[in-house]
Scaffold this motif. Structure first.
Motif: not given
Length: 306
Positions: A105-128
């Motif tokens: 969505a937006r970034a502040d590269p000098a401060r290594f900050a990113l505003l990102l789309e929110r995903l489901d952080a509790s669900t990845d591929l580890v248990d797939v």
């Protein structure tokens, strides 16, 4: 804001020295120094971007991620300890525009900050199931396939910098024949015109894929490079090593992962195996003989040679 920085994350990052790859860069800073600045940095970003924290902090090896709500709905604020691999993350995400990857969505590269789309952080591929998970990774690599962009590290520079035939590698726990093989492969692969031709994620594995609403899965946390798509396969081999079993099944299961990912992504399987050997020798360089990680590297290299 100190309550937004988990103690476990602070303990790990507090030991980091300035990024050894690029110590002369203006952003180079120890983990301890950065952690002292982090609460104020988070406070400033939340205020400047009109964000409100609405959930517990997530974290990885180098970054905290805060679930937030702002003028345009829910999002995720990611702030990373300054290091070279994160320096061009915003460029890759902007280039992909959400195609196979989390949307920026937006970034502040000098401060290594990113505003990102929110995903489901509790669900990845580890248990797939592993075959399905490798298929997802292959599909995402196909989506992410695109020409290289400027201002990212290059794979040819990686090959030169990690001269895997150095004395340090030979003094480690890997057999000499693997070190020498990787050195020759690195030279040959780096000489190919495609070596820096594509934008590659370079760290796409099972915890760097999250469940999403726009499509079932999206890639996160790229470490962008201008490189060869065949370089992308290796992280899916050394991660989830617990699913490899033991004995003769290990080599078969490793080759199975390569086959699935390459078939679904359109990556050349022989080149993927070659780059995997180079990467595994690099990963094991300097580690003691007999360590679990060296043992895994040997198993992967043997499987790639079959």
């Amino acid at each position: 804001m100190t309550d937004l920085v988990p103690a476990e994350f602070a303990e790990a990052v507090g030991a980091y020295e300035p990024d050894p790859v690029d110590v002369d860069a203006p952003f180079a800073v120890t983990g301890a120094t950065w952690l002292r600045r982090l609460p104020r940095l988070l406070e400033d970003l939340l205020a400047r971007w009109d964000l409100t924290v609405d959930g517990p902090t997530c974290w990885g090896q180098c970054a905290v991620v805060l679930p937030v709500t702002g003028p345009h709905g829910t999002a995720a604020l990611k702030v990373s300890w300054p290091h070279l691999e994160a320096r061009s993350e915003h460029l890759a995400l902007r280039h992909w525009e959400g195609h196979g990857a989390v949307r920026l969505a937006r970034a502040d590269p000098a401060r290594f900050a990113l505003l990102l789309e929110r995903l489901d952080a509790s669900t990845d591929l580890v248990d797939v199931p592993i075959d399905k998970a490798c298929g997802v990774i292959g599909d995402l690599l196909a989506q992410l396939s695109s020409p290289a962009i400027s201002r990212t590290p290059t794979l040819s520079a990686y090959a030169a910098r990690h001269a895997v035939g150095t004395n340090r590698a030979l003094d480690g726990g890997l057999p000499r024949r693997f070190v020498e093989q990787a050195r020759h492969l690195a030279v040959d692969l780096a000489a190919d015109p495609v070596v820096d031709s594509c934008l590659v994620h370079s760290d796409l594995h099972y915890t760097n894929v999250l469940s999403a609403e726009r499509q079932p899965w999206l890639a996160i946390d790229p470490k962008p490079m201008a490189g060869d798509r065949a370089f992308e396969v290796a992280p899916a081999l050394w991660n989830r090593s617990d699913a490899l079993g033991s004995g003769s099944s290990v080599r078969w299961l490793l080759r199975r992962r390569v086959e699935i990912i390459c078939e679904r992504s359109g990556i050349d399987e022989a080149r993927a195996k070659a780059w995997t050997i180079v990467r595994e020798v690099d990963n094991a360089t300097g580690l003691a003989s007999g360590s679990d990680r060296v043992g895994l590297a040997v198993a992967i290299i043997k499987a790639m040679n079959d």
